[in-house]
Motif scaffolding. Structure first.
Motif, short mmCIF file in Angstrom:
data_model
loop_
_atom_site.label_atom_id
_atom_site.label_comp_id
_atom_site.label_asym_id
_atom_site.label_seq_id
_atom_site.Cartn_x
_atom_site.Cartn_y
_atom_site.Cartn_z
N ASN A 40 0.81 -1.23 0.00
CA ASN A 40 0.00 0.00 0.00
C ASN A 40 0.84 1.28 0.00
O ASN A 40 0.30 2.37 0.14
N GLU A 41 2.16 1.16 -0.14
CA GLU A 41 3.03 2.33 -0.20
C GLU A 41 3.83 2.30 -1.50
O GLU A 41 4.25 1.23 -1.95
N VAL A 42 4.06 3.47 -2.06
CA VAL A 42 4.82 3.60 -3.31
C VAL A 42 6.09 4.40 -3.03
O VAL A 42 6.01 5.60 -2.73
N ASP A 43 7.22 3.71 -3.06
CA ASP A 43 8.49 4.41 -2.89
C ASP A 43 9.14 4.67 -4.25
O ASP A 43 8.51 4.47 -5.29
N LEU A 44 10.40 5.09 -4.22
CA LEU A 44 11.09 5.43 -5.48
C LEU A 44 11.26 4.21 -6.37
O LEU A 44 11.11 4.29 -7.60
N LEU A 45 11.54 3.05 -5.77
CA LEU A 45 11.67 1.82 -6.55
C LEU A 45 10.34 1.45 -7.20
O LEU A 45 10.28 1.06 -8.37
N ASP A 46 9.26 1.60 -6.44
CA ASP A 46 7.94 1.31 -6.99
C ASP A 46 7.60 2.27 -8.13
O ASP A 46 7.01 1.88 -9.14
N ALA A 47 7.98 3.54 -7.96
CA ALA A 47 7.73 4.53 -9.01
C ALA A 47 8.50 4.18 -10.28
O ALA A 47 7.99 4.29 -11.40
N SER A 48 9.74 3.74 -10.11
CA SER A 48 10.56 3.34 -11.26
C SER A 48 9.96 2.11 -11.94
O SER A 48 9.89 2.02 -13.17
N TYR A 49 9.53 1.17 -11.11
CA TYR A 49 8.92 -0.05 -11.65
C TYR A 49 7.64 0.27 -12.42
O TYR A 49 7.42 -0.21 -13.53
N TYR A 50 6.79 1.12 -11.83
CA TYR A 50 5.53 1.47 -12.50
C TYR A 50 5.79 2.19 -13.81
O TYR A 50 5.14 1.92 -14.82
N ALA A 51 6.76 3.14 -13.82
CA ALA A 51 7.07 3.89 -15.04
C ALA A 51 7.59 2.96 -16.13
O ALA A 51 7.24 3.09 -17.31
N THR A 52 8.40 1.98 -15.75
CA THR A 52 8.98 1.06 -16.74
C THR A 52 7.91 0.19 -17.39
O THR A 52 7.83 0.08 -18.62
N VAL A 53 7.06 -0.43 -16.56
CA VAL A 53 6.05 -1.33 -17.13
C VAL A 53 4.97 -0.55 -17.86
O VAL A 53 4.33 -1.05 -18.79
N THR A 54 4.75 0.70 -17.45
CA THR A 54 3.73 1.51 -18.12
C THR A 54 4.21 1.96 -19.50
O THR A 54 3.48 1.87 -20.49
N LEU A 55 5.43 2.47 -19.57
CA LEU A 55 5.96 2.94 -20.85
C LEU A 55 6.13 1.79 -21.85
O LEU A 55 6.00 1.98 -23.06
N SER A 56 6.43 0.60 -21.34
CA SER A 56 6.58 -0.56 -22.24
C SER A 56 5.24 -1.23 -22.53
O SER A 56 5.22 -2.29 -23.16
N THR A 57 4.14 -0.65 -22.03
CA THR A 57 2.77 -1.14 -22.24
C THR A 57 2.56 -2.54 -21.67
O THR A 57 1.70 -3.28 -22.16
N THR A 58 3.38 -2.91 -20.67
CA THR A 58 3.19 -4.23 -20.06
C THR A 58 2.01 -4.20 -19.09
O THR A 58 1.05 -4.96 -19.22
N GLY A 59 2.06 -3.31 -18.07
CA GLY A 59 0.95 -3.08 -17.17
C GLY A 59 0.46 -4.29 -16.41
O GLY A 59 -0.56 -4.88 -16.75
N TYR A 60 1.19 -4.70 -15.35
CA TYR A 60 0.78 -5.88 -14.57
C TYR A 60 -0.43 -5.59 -13.67
O TYR A 60 -1.11 -6.52 -13.22
N GLY A 61 -0.68 -4.35 -13.34
CA GLY A 61 -1.83 -4.00 -12.51
C GLY A 61 -1.59 -4.09 -11.03
O GLY A 61 -2.54 -3.95 -10.24
N ASP A 62 -0.35 -4.36 -10.58
CA ASP A 62 -0.08 -4.44 -9.15
C ASP A 62 0.07 -3.05 -8.54
O ASP A 62 -0.13 -2.88 -7.33
N LEU A 81 3.66 10.43 -22.89
CA LEU A 81 5.04 9.97 -22.73
C LEU A 81 5.20 8.52 -23.17
O LEU A 81 6.23 8.14 -23.74
N ARG A 82 4.17 7.68 -22.92
CA ARG A 82 4.21 6.29 -23.38
C ARG A 82 4.27 6.23 -24.90
O ARG A 82 5.04 5.47 -25.48
N VAL A 83 3.43 7.04 -25.53
CA VAL A 83 3.43 7.06 -27.00
C VAL A 83 4.77 7.55 -27.54
O VAL A 83 5.33 6.98 -28.50
N LEU A 84 5.33 8.61 -26.92
CA LEU A 84 6.63 9.13 -27.34
C LEU A 84 7.72 8.08 -27.17
O LEU A 84 8.60 7.92 -28.03
N PHE A 85 7.66 7.35 -26.06
CA PHE A 85 8.65 6.30 -25.79
C PHE A 85 8.62 5.22 -26.88
O PHE A 85 9.65 4.79 -27.39
N LEU A 86 7.42 4.81 -27.26
CA LEU A 86 7.28 3.78 -28.29
C LEU A 86 7.73 4.30 -29.65
O LEU A 86 8.35 3.57 -30.44
N ILE A 87 7.41 5.56 -29.95
CA ILE A 87 7.85 6.14 -31.23
C ILE A 87 9.36 6.15 -31.32
O ILE A 87 9.95 5.83 -32.36
#
Length: 344
Positions: A40-62, A81-87
């Motif tokens: 239930n807490e989001v630290d810097l590692l969680d933020a990095s993890y979320y940004a990575t899976v989001t930009l790569s369109t993986t999206g585990y939903g955790d 930003l996700r669209v720009l990353f993929l482009i």
């Protein structure tokens, strides 16, 4: 100047990392609006993890945005930003593949068209001067291939309209990329004498009939170059020294020698075949100023009694006045002067 594919990839990768870093920063600043199913807490590692899976369109939903501000941020900022990353990633891949395909097609095209061309190994001062002399006699840039280990030198050569190959000319695969096996003449103007010997040996092994002219610094290395297969060896240090000495003793004679060396202006030293009207005449009975006669594999001075009467198979080395439009319409003798004795 066109950037190399690796440089383009590096720039695109840096842009992708910047997009990722910006996304991590946005999520971290709004971390209270995100929910992590694990703790239930989001630290810097969680933020990095979320940004990575989001930009790569993986999206585990955790990790999901649950506040209105976090969801709005995802809509307004994260999605673009996700669209720009993929482009960036897809565009880079397509561009590199397209560039490689275009380059391979271009290389295969000019290689298939190369016949009886000139290969110049080394595009330093000596190589450039040799190319300028060849162009002054009418040789077209597309018939000249430059081989040099420096990518900057090859880039400069291709900018001037020549074909270029980057690599070590002592390696046969590099010379084969320059289609040396089908070349008519080879000029070796490397920086080191030992390199010149190795290049000459390799070139002669690949092409038995080409005319090979090699430049060396020390005169003691000239016999070794001839044994290695060079048809002519130019000793740059000795030639420069003799010209310096001649200029001291007779400045006027030095100027004349410089004029003869500089092709396309003033007086030129050219080789041409004997015309039918000259057959049976003596050297002094021709209209041109003849300095030597090439008969077979021998070069006879103009005063050599062995010359006798000129023969149809002879070739004459003459001093002529350079034509103002010599570069546009080269004299036949100039283009034939490089024919190898092995080719007859």
């Amino acid at each position: 100047m066109v950037e190399r594919p690796l440089v383009q990839v590096g720039k695109r990768l840096l842009m992708a990392l910047c997009v990722l870093a910006l996304t991590i920063l946005i999520v971290w600043l709004d971390r209270e609006g995100y929910h992590d199913n694990a703790n239930n807490e989001v630290d810097l590692l969680d933020a990095s993890y979320y940004a990575t899976v989001t930009l790569s369109t993986t999206g585990y939903g955790d990790i999901v945005p649950h506040s209105d501000s976090a969801r709005l941020t995802n809509i307004v900022l994260i999605t673009p930003l996700r669209v720009l990353f993929l482009i960036i990633l897809v565009g880079t891949t397509l561009e590199v593949l397209t560039e490689r395909t275009r380059e391979e097609w271009r290389l295969s095209r000019w290689r298939s068209n190369l016949r009886d061309h000139t290969v110049v190994v080394g595009f330093g001062t000596k190589g450039r001067s040799a190319v300028q002399t060849l162009q002054a006699t009418g040789l077209k840039p597309e018939q000249i291939v430059i081989v040099d280990p420096s990518s900057k030198a090859v880039d400069a050569a291709t900018t001037e309209g020549f074909a270029g190959v980057v690599g070590d000319a002592t390696r046969s695969d590099v010379l084969l990329r320059a289609e040396l096996q089908r070349a008519r003449q080879i000029i070796i103007a490397t920086q080191r004498d030992d390199t010149a010997v190795l290049v000459t040996l390799t070139a002669r092994q690949l092409n038995r009939g080409a005319k090979i002219v090699t430049a060396v610094r020390e005169e003691e290395n000239a016999p070794l170059l001839r044994q290695s297969g060079a048809d002519a060896v130019i000793t740059s240090a000795s030639a420069a020294g003799r010209l310096l000495g001649l200029s001291v003793l007779s400045p006027s004679a030095g100027l004349v020698m410089e004029d003869l060396i500089q092709q396309g202006s003033g007086l030129d030293l050219v080789e041409r075949p004997v015309i039918k009207a000259e057959v049976g005449r003596g050297v002094r009975e021709t209209d041109d100023l003849i300095v030597s006669v090439v008969r077979g594999h021998r070069v006879l001075g103009y005063d050599d009694p062995a010359i006798g009467e000129l023969q149809l198979t002879d070739r004459l080395i003459t001093i002529v006045r350079a034509s103002p439009n010599a570069t546009a319409t080269p004299p036949p003798a100039a283009t034939e002067a490089w024919r190898s004795p092995r080719q007859g």
